[in-house]
Write a protein that holds these residues in place. Structure first.
Motif, PDB file in Angstrom:
ATOM      1  N   TYR A 199     124.298 -23.663  41.151  1.00 54.77           N
ATOM      2  CA  TYR A 199     123.996 -22.303  41.583  1.00 54.77           C
ATOM      3  C   TYR A 199     123.338 -22.376  42.957  1.00 54.77           C
ATOM      4  O   TYR A 199     122.479 -23.222  43.171  1.00 54.77           O
ATOM      5  CB  TYR A 199     123.101 -21.565  40.576  1.00 54.77           C
ATOM      6  N   PRO A 200     123.745 -21.512  43.886  1.00 58.96           N
ATOM      7  CA  PRO A 200     123.276 -21.684  45.261  1.00 58.96           C
ATOM      8  C   PRO A 200     121.763 -21.583  45.431  1.00 58.96           C
ATOM      9  O   PRO A 200     121.220 -22.151  46.365  1.00 58.96           O
ATOM     10  CB  PRO A 200     123.957 -20.530  46.024  1.00 58.96           C
ATOM     11  N   MET A 250     119.626 -22.889  43.558  1.00 60.51           N
ATOM     12  CA  MET A 250     118.982 -24.072  42.993  1.00 60.51           C
ATOM     13  C   MET A 250     119.309 -25.260  43.896  1.00 60.51           C
ATOM     14  O   MET A 250     120.408 -25.797  43.856  1.00 60.51           O
ATOM     15  CB  MET A 250     119.501 -24.297  41.573  1.00 60.51           C
ATOM     16  N   PRO A 251     118.362 -25.689  44.723  1.00 61.37           N
ATOM     17  CA  PRO A 251     118.707 -26.608  45.821  1.00 61.37           C
ATOM     18  C   PRO A 251     119.239 -27.963  45.378  1.00 61.37           C
ATOM     19  O   PRO A 251     119.997 -28.574  46.107  1.00 61.37           O
ATOM     20  CB  PRO A 251     117.398 -26.762  46.597  1.00 61.37           C
ATOM     21  N   ASP A 259     120.907 -28.366  42.570  1.00 61.71           N
ATOM     22  CA  ASP A 259     121.935 -28.086  41.577  1.00 61.71           C
ATOM     23  C   ASP A 259     121.594 -28.696  40.220  1.00 61.71           C
ATOM     24  O   ASP A 259     122.472 -28.957  39.403  1.00 61.71           O
ATOM     25  CB  ASP A 259     123.334 -28.472  42.065  1.00 61.71           C
TER      26      ASP A 259
END
Lengths: 475, 495
Positions: free
Chosen positions: A84-85, A87-88, A90
């Protein structure tokens, strides 16, 4: 099938911890900064960066555990993997089968008890803004991500499915919020996202097995929570009564439309591929630390409500509400201090419950001695209710002060009994007809004379004292 | 120096350079000039470097020389040129892991090891080639093209730290830093004829090392002498509060045992690290052990049968962790982005274009191994093998002080030979993986050459935090290798 439909609810509450820094890095844990200014290699998940666990977050998590009567256990961190963008990395660093707090319960003001499954530590994600006409991800022109929130410490508190109504769900969330604030772990601000609630809702015939549940997201206030549970239970009942089946899925609460909308079904659910976070070591707080954390938990709302109600004696239903309001506002210590300084409990409670919510932050900083002195003045009749409220507002704004001087500066000094007697005497002479009828038993004319006295004294007279003087002269 | 480098003759050691710079006999600037000249002359063919950071290196060297002029000690690595594997973050200098997906990424921070090297007076010359994200054993998986063996350009230098190994072996720099997840420092060191060390897990901070498999990764030096490896380890070792897995206790003293000899030490010739290796490699290992016996050590043959499960366990654990560690390369924040109509398609397009085939293979293997319903059978079981391995090593170390065996099953193999056969490539690390799984230290020391005239590495393994004893034996192997060169001359007899 027979029996009434029963709603079954379990809540998952995410609570942002009030630590100085984020969960795994030294970035300040603050709300409302310019986007992407409160970040570093760690909370941006830059290649090569590594997490280091924040001790203060562990301490606050243990306080929450203690307040919920949970067992604090040795725990470990896992990676929850999904793309998810916001969440750095991922993956989210969370706890899985070894959470820090296991079990426990929360007692609600109505006497019911809701079981707690677990309360575990995890990191928050960033925030995505979908820009375009609808503000929803579908049909967005483009999206912007703010990573300031990335890595903010969260405790996720999972309840047992012990809740049986929308009202009880709301009461649970309210009580939990009060507990979180009392422990010092959270500011409990739902409007800033400090506390976020997801509801698992199912329905069944009384006594039957649990029904299939749906998880409701986007509940941004206690009111939304109650409405969403109400609506979702009704939707499921209607579906089942029409011969349909409930599909296990995640549903989005649309506040404006007042209904839930399907987001994704179980078949589309992620496989999070949990595995132990190799960048962190297991967490095993020693007994001394656990005890320190438990000792740091402030007095809990239930206990504080009991204490406050005890001051009043046998509280009326209205006073029960006032007690809860005062404890929810965190003003109970102010009331207790005022009472021990000589203020009557009922009046102190009423003023705290009704007059101090507007500027709560200032009210919480109010000097109890000043508050007590004011309530005593009003109780003695030296200030009218109206005057007392005006002086109180000034005390709150200033953080305290001498209510007598404030009243004097405002010209609120109470009239001497002698002066009041003179004024009443003059008015009786000036209005012999009205006085005669009053003496013959037309009690409502007391209001006429009180009004005249107020007019003559510029509102400084105490209404009760005027009434007493009128009765004295009639007898 | 460039002539010496071209001839493959021994360049000065890091210790010698630091001593000369500290005494004022040489300047860091002069040392750097020689290094840059050697790179300019030789790296066109070798391709050890992805990025030569001349300006930054010049600044480092000037700072060292200024310190010497001012009468301050620049530190134990004063003026020593160092090459860093391109998975170590360097502030202001590109760090790509030899992957298209990180093309152009410039970190805003230095890895802890880089800070510590610089604080000790080292001069960072540049970033070296590697297998993409450290996945490989030949440096052929670099997206930028392979590094060639300095002594035979038709062969691989090993991998994944092949660039750093080649840079040291070619005489470009006396010190290279690599990372060792399954042998990626020791195996290329063995193939190139340098010393290569993997410290005990947790002795060197991983902060700033781009993660491949976090529970196995450890940074280690590649040098021309055992003493240099100890010197560099002393500089980069030690607790770092930015790495939660870095050990709290002080690092084991690395260098003080080098001259002690091996009299009375108990050496275990590890059967699993000899059987199955090429005959010439096995012959060198046995000769090294004989030399240790001749120097007074007690030698016995030891078996650690659990080692045979090492490769299987490794190829579950390492890809599983990698599949998670490499998720962040999604095109959202940095590196490559291939545009597409929505986020999920953009992620897919970016990763499809940005990762090479071996990286994709491991991400898929790892994703599968962690899937719901398979976790216990794969990742869980592999972790249990790790525990068995640690117990098996403990049994072996109850009777011997160190284990000795081959570092790699063969000498440097021809470019292209194993690229289409992943299993053959994976077997290159069969001798090195057990130490990673156990978290133990191990070092590869050059000892003679194979039938093809290319270097052979002898590996010395020790229990956790047993670096001191390990170095003691490694130094003895090094002395035996030197004596052997003295008697056998330049040409090495085959097996």
């Amino acid at each position: 099938m027979s029996g009434e439909w029963e709603t079954v609810v379990g809540l998952e509450v995410h609570c942002e911890l009030r630590t100085r820094t984020k969960l795994f890095c030294a970035c300040p844990n603050v709300f409302g900064e310019e986007p992407n200014t409160n970040v570093c290699p760690v909370c941006l998940g830059l290649p090569g960066s590594l997490p280091v666990l924040n001790e203060e977050a562990v301490e606050l998590a243990m306080r929450i555990g203690a307040a919920l009567h949970a067992e604090v256990r040795p725990s470990s961190f896992y990676r929850k993997n999904y793309f998810y963008p916001d969440m750095p990395k991922d993956y989210q660093i969370s706890q899985y089968d070894e959470p820090i707090n296991v079990g426990g319960h929360l007692d609600l003001p109505d006497g019911s008890r809701v079981g707690i499954v677990r309360a575990h530590l995890e990191e928050d994600t960033g925030k995505t803004a979908h820009l375009g006409e609808t503000g929803r991800i579908h049909a967005a022109d483009y999206s912007l991500v703010d990573y300031n929130r990335s890595g903010v410490p969260l405790v996720e508190i999972v309840s047992e499915p012990d809740i049986r109504s929308a009202a009880q769900a709301r009461a649970y969330a309210a009580e939990l919020r009060a507990v979180l604030v009392a422990t010092g772990a959270s500011d409990g601000k739902m409007e800033e996202g400090s506390m976020r609630v997801d509801a698992n809702v199912s329905v069944r015939r009384a006594g039957a097995e649990l029904g299939t549940r749906c998880e409701i997201k986007n509940l941004n206030s206690l009111r939304s929570l109650a409405r969403a549970v109400e609506h979702e239970a009704a939707r499921q009942v209607a579906l089942l009564e029409a011969g349909g089946v409930v599909v296990q899925e995640t549903r989005h609460w649309d506040e404006q439309a007042g209904r839930t909308i399907s987001m994704r079904s179980k078949e589309e659910a992620f496989d999070y591929r949990y595995f132990p976070e190799p960048d962190l070591v297991p967490l095993a707080p020693d007994e001394a630390w656990r005890q320190r954390a438990a000792a740091a938990v402030g007095r809990l709302p239930a206990e504080r409500r009991r204490g406050l109600a005890g001051l009043v004696g046998e509280p009326t239903p209205a006073q029960v509400d006032q007690v809860q309001a005062v404890v929810d506002l965190g003003l109970d210590e102010l009331v207790v201090a005022a009472v021990s300084a000589g203020a009557p409990a009922t009046l102190a409670l009423a003023r705290a419950a009704n007059e101090l919510a507007a500027d709560l932050e200032a009210a919480l900083a109010l000097d109890p001695g000043s508050f007590a002195a004011l309530v005593v003045l009003e109780a003695r009749g030296e200030l009218t209710a109206t005057q007392s409220k005006a002086v109180l507002a000034e005390l709150v704004a200033a953080g305290g002060g001498d209510p007598v001087s404030i009243a004097a500066a405002r010209g609120f000094e109470s009239l001497s009994d002698e002066f009041l007697r003179d004024v009443v005497g003059q008015l009786i002479e000036a209005n012999p007809g009205e006085w005669g009828r009053f003496c013959e038993g037309e009690d409502k004319l007391a209001g006429f004379f009180t009004g005249q006295v107020m007019k003559a004294t510029g509102g400084k007279a105490d209404g009760k004292a005027v009434a007493a003087e009128l009765r004295r002269r009639r007898n | 120096m460039s002539a010496a480098a071209a001839a493959g003759a021994a360049a000065p050691s890091a210790a010698a350079i630091a001593a000369a710079v500290r005494s004022g006999e040489r300047t860091a600037g002069g040392v750097l000039d020689a290094s840059l000249a050697a790179i300019a002359a030789g790296d066109g063919e070798v391709h050890a470097f992805l990025h030569v950071a001349s300006d930054a290196a010049r600044a480092d060297a000037e700072a060292v020389d200024a310190a010497v002029t001012a009468g301050r000690d620049p530190g134990p690595l004063a003026g020593v040129p160092v090459a860093l594997k391109d998975n170590l973050c360097t502030r202001g200098v590109p760090t790509t892991c030899a992957s298209k997906i990180l093309d152009g990424w410039v970190p805003p921070y230095d890895a802890t090891v880089v800070e510590r090297l610089r604080a000790a007076g080292a001069v960072v010359v540049g970033k070296t080639n590697m297998d993409e994200f450290a996945m490989g054993s030949s440096t052929e998986n670099s997206a930028v093209g392979p590094t060639r063996h300095p002594k035979d350009r038709t062969r691989v230098p090993g991998g994944s730290s092949g660039g750093s190994a080649a840079a040291v072996a070619a005489g470009f720099v006396p010190v290279g830093l690599g990372s060792d997840t399954g042998g990626s420092v020791r195996q290329p060191a063995a193939l190139c004829g340098t010393v290569g060390l993997k410290p005990t897990y947790g002795v060197v901070s991983r902060y700033g090392l781009v993660a491949f498999a976090s529970s196995l990764d450890q940074i280690g030096p590649m040098t021309t002498t055992v003493a240099d490896a100890a010197l560099v380890l002393e500089v980069i070792a030690g607790h770092d509060r930015r790495d939660s897995t870095s050990l709290a206790e002080p690092p084991p003293p690395a260098g003080r045992s080098l001259d002690r000899g091996v009299e009375g030490l108990r050496i275990g010739l590890c059967r699993e690290l000899v059987d199955g290796t090429a005959p010439d490699v096995a012959a060198r290992v046995r000769e090294a052990v004989e030399a240790l016996a001749a120097a007074g050590a007690t030698v016995e043959e030891v078996s650690v049968p659990e080692m045979r499960y090492g490769l299987s366990a490794y190829y579950l654990i390492a890809p599983a962790e990698a599949s998670s560690n490499l998720a962040r390369y999604d095109g959202v924040r940095y590196g490559l982005r291939v545009d597409a109509p929505d986020v999920a398609s953009m992620n897919t397009a970016t990763r499809t274009a940005g990762f090479g085939p071996e990286v994709k293979r491991r991400i898929m293997l790892g994703t599968y191994a962690l899937s719901a319903g398979y976790y216990d059978a794969y990742y869980g079981k592999a972790q249990r093998v790790r525990t068995l391995m640690i117990e098996a090593f403990a049994r072996a170390y109850a009777t011997v002080d160190v284990l000795v065996g081959a570092t790699a099953p063969t000498t440097a193999f021809p470019l292209g030979e194993r690229v289409d056969d992943p299993m053959a490539m994976y077997m290159s690390d069969v001798c090195t993986i057990p130490s990673n799984l156990a978290g133990h230290p191990a070092i590869s020391v050059p000892f003679g050459s194979g039938a093809d005239g290319l270097p052979v590495g002898v590996q010395v393994l020790a229990p956790a935090l047993g670096e001191e004893r390990m170095f003691q034996v490694a130094a003895a192997v090094e002395r035996a290798a030197a004596e052997r060169r003295g008697t056998a001359g330049a040409g090495e007899a085959g097996a």
